[in-house]
Design a protein around this motif. Structure first.
Motif, mmCIF file in Angstrom:
data_model
loop_
_atom_site.group_PDB
_atom_site.id
_atom_site.type_symbol
_atom_site.label_atom_id
_atom_site.label_comp_id
_atom_site.label_asym_id
_atom_site.label_seq_id
_atom_site.Cartn_x
_atom_site.Cartn_y
_atom_site.Cartn_z
ATOM 1 N N ARG A 197 3.811 4.300 1.380
ATOM 2 C CA ARG A 197 3.960 2.889 1.755
ATOM 3 C C ARG A 197 3.125 2.565 2.997
ATOM 4 O O ARG A 197 2.509 1.493 3.084
ATOM 5 C CB ARG A 197 5.431 2.565 2.025
ATOM 6 C CG ARG A 197 6.291 2.403 0.800
ATOM 7 C CD ARG A 197 7.582 1.701 1.187
ATOM 8 N NE ARG A 197 8.585 1.813 0.148
ATOM 9 C CZ ARG A 197 9.800 1.288 0.243
ATOM 10 N NH1 ARG A 197 10.147 0.642 1.352
ATOM 11 N NH2 ARG A 197 10.670 1.412 -0.742
ATOM 12 N N LEU A 198 3.132 3.469 3.956
ATOM 13 C CA LEU A 198 2.350 3.242 5.166
ATOM 14 C C LEU A 198 0.868 3.186 4.837
ATOM 15 O O LEU A 198 0.140 2.295 5.312
ATOM 16 C CB LEU A 198 2.636 4.339 6.185
ATOM 17 C CG LEU A 198 1.854 4.242 7.498
ATOM 18 C CD1 LEU A 198 2.145 2.923 8.205
ATOM 19 C CD2 LEU A 198 2.191 5.422 8.417
ATOM 20 N N ASP A 199 0.386 4.114 4.023
ATOM 21 C CA ASP A 199 -1.030 4.119 3.648
ATOM 22 C C ASP A 199 -1.403 2.807 2.945
ATOM 23 O O ASP A 199 -2.463 2.225 3.214
ATOM 24 C CB ASP A 199 -1.336 5.304 2.730
ATOM 25 C CG ASP A 199 -1.278 6.640 3.457
ATOM 26 O OD1 ASP A 199 -1.495 6.653 4.685
ATOM 27 O OD2 ASP A 199 -1.018 7.659 2.789
ATOM 28 N N GLU A 200 -0.540 2.340 2.052
ATOM 29 C CA GLU A 200 -0.824 1.097 1.328
ATOM 30 C C GLU A 200 -0.886 -0.087 2.290
ATOM 31 O O GLU A 200 -1.776 -0.938 2.186
ATOM 32 C CB GLU A 200 0.253 0.864 0.268
ATOM 33 C CG GLU A 200 0.223 1.842 -0.889
ATOM 34 C CD GLU A 200 1.419 1.672 -1.808
ATOM 35 O OE1 GLU A 200 2.211 0.718 -1.578
ATOM 36 O OE2 GLU A 200 1.577 2.481 -2.735
ATOM 37 N N SER A 201 0.058 -0.146 3.211
ATOM 38 C CA SER A 201 0.079 -1.256 4.157
ATOM 39 C C SER A 201 -1.157 -1.245 5.046
ATOM 40 O O SER A 201 -1.768 -2.299 5.291
ATOM 41 C CB SER A 201 1.341 -1.194 5.021
ATOM 42 O OG SER A 201 1.315 -2.185 6.019
ATOM 43 N N MET A 202 -1.533 -0.070 5.535
ATOM 44 C CA MET A 202 -2.715 0.011 6.401
ATOM 45 C C MET A 202 -3.969 -0.404 5.655
ATOM 46 O O MET A 202 -4.858 -1.059 6.220
ATOM 47 C CB MET A 202 -2.843 1.422 6.954
ATOM 48 C CG MET A 202 -1.719 1.814 7.914
ATOM 49 S SD MET A 202 -1.822 3.515 8.504
ATOM 50 C CE MET A 202 -3.280 3.439 9.559
ATOM 51 N N ALA A 203 -4.042 -0.050 4.365
ATOM 52 C CA ALA A 203 -5.201 -0.463 3.566
ATOM 53 C C ALA A 203 -5.166 -1.959 3.300
ATOM 54 O O ALA A 203 -6.186 -2.655 3.440
ATOM 55 C CB ALA A 203 -5.224 0.318 2.255
ATOM 56 N N ASP A 204 -4.007 -2.489 2.934
ATOM 57 C CA ASP A 204 -3.896 -3.907 2.587
ATOM 58 C C ASP A 204 -4.195 -4.816 3.777
ATOM 59 O O ASP A 204 -4.726 -5.920 3.608
ATOM 60 C CB ASP A 204 -2.498 -4.214 2.051
ATOM 61 C CG ASP A 204 -2.237 -3.595 0.690
ATOM 62 O OD1 ASP A 204 -3.213 -3.186 0.025
ATOM 63 O OD2 ASP A 204 -1.050 -3.501 0.292
ATOM 64 N N THR A 205 -3.830 -4.379 4.975
ATOM 65 C CA THR A 205 -3.999 -5.227 6.159
ATOM 66 C C THR A 205 -5.230 -4.848 6.984
ATOM 67 O O THR A 205 -5.446 -5.416 8.059
ATOM 68 C CB THR A 205 -2.748 -5.158 7.053
ATOM 69 O OG1 THR A 205 -2.542 -3.806 7.502
ATOM 70 C CG2 THR A 205 -1.512 -5.642 6.303
ATOM 71 N N GLY A 206 -6.020 -3.895 6.505
ATOM 72 C CA GLY A 206 -7.255 -3.537 7.183
ATOM 73 C C GLY A 206 -7.052 -2.886 8.535
ATOM 74 O O GLY A 206 -7.809 -3.153 9.474
ATOM 75 N N ASP A 207 -6.071 -2.024 8.643
ATOM 76 C CA ASP A 207 -5.835 -1.345 9.925
ATOM 77 C C ASP A 207 -7.038 -0.454 10.244
ATOM 78 O O ASP A 207 -7.345 0.483 9.508
ATOM 79 C CB ASP A 207 -4.563 -0.503 9.832
ATOM 80 C CG ASP A 207 -4.089 0.008 11.188
ATOM 81 O OD1 ASP A 207 -4.925 0.183 12.090
ATOM 82 O OD2 ASP A 207 -2.867 0.236 11.341
#
Length: 428
Positions: A402-412
């Motif tokens: 979930r963390l990896d997906e969020s970082m990818a989706d929000t361009g971290d």
């Protein structure tokens, strides 16, 4: 709430480093009678969270509805961090809705408060003490409180930021402070907390002055009052960490009295990211796609349904030093990923010099793990790391994904390596 109800005024009171150290939350002995009175007629969010455990990043999310790594303020503004191009603040957004905005007291988003979009700034974005802010806010409401034009006024207070000198804040009896399980209960900690409670007492007095001004000069029947803080208290294992004591915050919202919403408490997970969408919703603005939170109108209208399970994403990048950490917080679990080697706790200068640090030993200097996992139902203070144990591997793997997906989706940008410091400031 009827559609015929006029657009409400919004008063957002915010302070430094308070976490949930209120008598209506986790500190029953805290000297906060005025905030308890406010809570008794408000919707109290029991599990509200900042996005970050640091002043500027946390406030950037509160006032934009966008996470720090997207809005640009991943570190302290007095260390050179600035909003990214195109980011719009709450006062800029409400201006488009015919709403006037004012800042009274503290802000911590930019060295120049004039660039934040407020129609009026009192105190140059910084007044030294809460009681001064309380008096200034009383003057503001005496002048503008009954305006027919809807307004958003943010009232910022320095307290309860360290230091807590006795000459400024009368110490609270050390025997009566509340010591949470993550701190050693000894004379050093209690002496430190006695200063914190003295500062909290002055904050409470100043909030009371503001509430009295709303009653006397404002329009409480048509005013939403929100009280919150930036992040957790300036104590080891709180401020500067992604554990709940570092990112869980007080959030008390009193709906306009004309709405006749009964007081109550909300246990679902909510975020500072929800404040901007809520204000815009109540002022009649269409949903903005770039905002990350949700409107809390259902809770504030008294007809909230049980929300679906929610996942919050938390972050730290820069404070005194570079310390990139990301975390996932669900209803039951917390997953933390540490991106650089270091001690279990990195203490900022004010914490390293505190009385609590003097009496806590050096166990926190042991090397930190790369990953941490906590079962919050069984371990609410996050003391037992379950990462690396076979029984909990499915949970760790799921939350890491979930963390990896969020970082990818929000361009971290942390996905691509270390985040560089901001460029050195130049004279324009």
């Amino acid at each position: 709430m009827s559609t015929a109800v006029p657009k409400p005024h919004v008063v957002l009171i915010h302070c430094h480093d308070l976490g949930t150290w209120l008598s209506c939350y986790d500190a029953p002995n805290a000297p906060t009678p005025r905030l308890r009175e406010l809570a008794d007629e408000s919707v109290v969010f029991d599990r509200a969270f900042a996005t970050s455990p640091l002043c500027t990043p946390a406030r950037s999310a509160l006032f934009t509805g966008i996470s720090p790594h997207r809005n640009g303020l991943v570190g302290l503004t007095h260390h050179g961090w600035r909003y990214a191009a195109g980011v719009r603040t709450l006062p800029e957004r409400v201006r488009d809705l015919g709403c006037r905005s004012s800042l009274v007291g503290l802000q911590h988003e930019d060295p120049d408060p004039a660039v934040l979009g407020f129609d009026e700034v009192r105190g140059l974005g910084f007044l030294p003490r809460a009681l001064q802010v309380g008096r200034e806010s009383a003057d503001w409401f005496a002048e503008h409180g009954r305006s027919e034009t809807p307004y958003v006024v943010t009232i910022g207070m320095w307290e309860v930021h360290r230091p807590w000198p006795a000459e400024d804040y009368a110490p609270f009896p050390a025997a009566d402070v509340d010591v949470p399980p993550y701190l050693p209960d000894n004379a050093d900690t209690r002496a430190d907390l006695s200063g914190l409670y003295g500062s909290i007492r002055q904050l409470d007095d100043a909030v009371g002055m503001t509430l009295d001004a709303i009653e006397q000069h404002g329009d409480p029947d048509n005013t939403l009052v929100i009280f919150t803080t930036d992040h957790g208290a300036a104590l080891p294992r709180a401020k500067g960490t992604l554990y709940d004591p570092g990112v869980r915050v007080a959030m008390i919202a009193r709906p306009p009295r004309a709405w006749r919403v009964p007081a109550g408490r909300v246990s679902s997970l909510v975020s500072h990211l929800d404040v901007v969408p809520t204000v815009l919703d109540l002022l009649g603005a269409p949903a903005a796609g770039e905002l990350e939170g949700r409107s809390l109108r259902p809770e504030l209208s008294g007809d909230a349904e049980a929300p679906a399970d929610r996942t919050l994403f938390l972050q730290k990048t820069y404070h005194d030093s570079y310390d990139p950490i990301r975390a996932v917080r669900t209803d039951r679990f917390k997953y933390v990923r540490n991106y650089v080697q270091g001690p279990k706790l990195v203490l900022s200068k004010d914490l390293e010099e505190s009385q609590t640090r003097r009496g806590m030993g050096d166990e926190h200097l042991q090397p930190r793990p790369e990953e941490e996992l906590y079962d919050l139902d069984a371990d609410p203070w996050e003391m037992t790391n379950l990462a690396g144990t076979a029984d909990w591997e499915p949970v760790r793997s799921r939350l890491a994904g979930r963390l990896d997906e969020s970082m990818a989706d929000t361009g971290d940008p942390l996905r691509h390596g270390p985040i560089a410091r901001p460029p050195a400031p130049v004279r324009r």
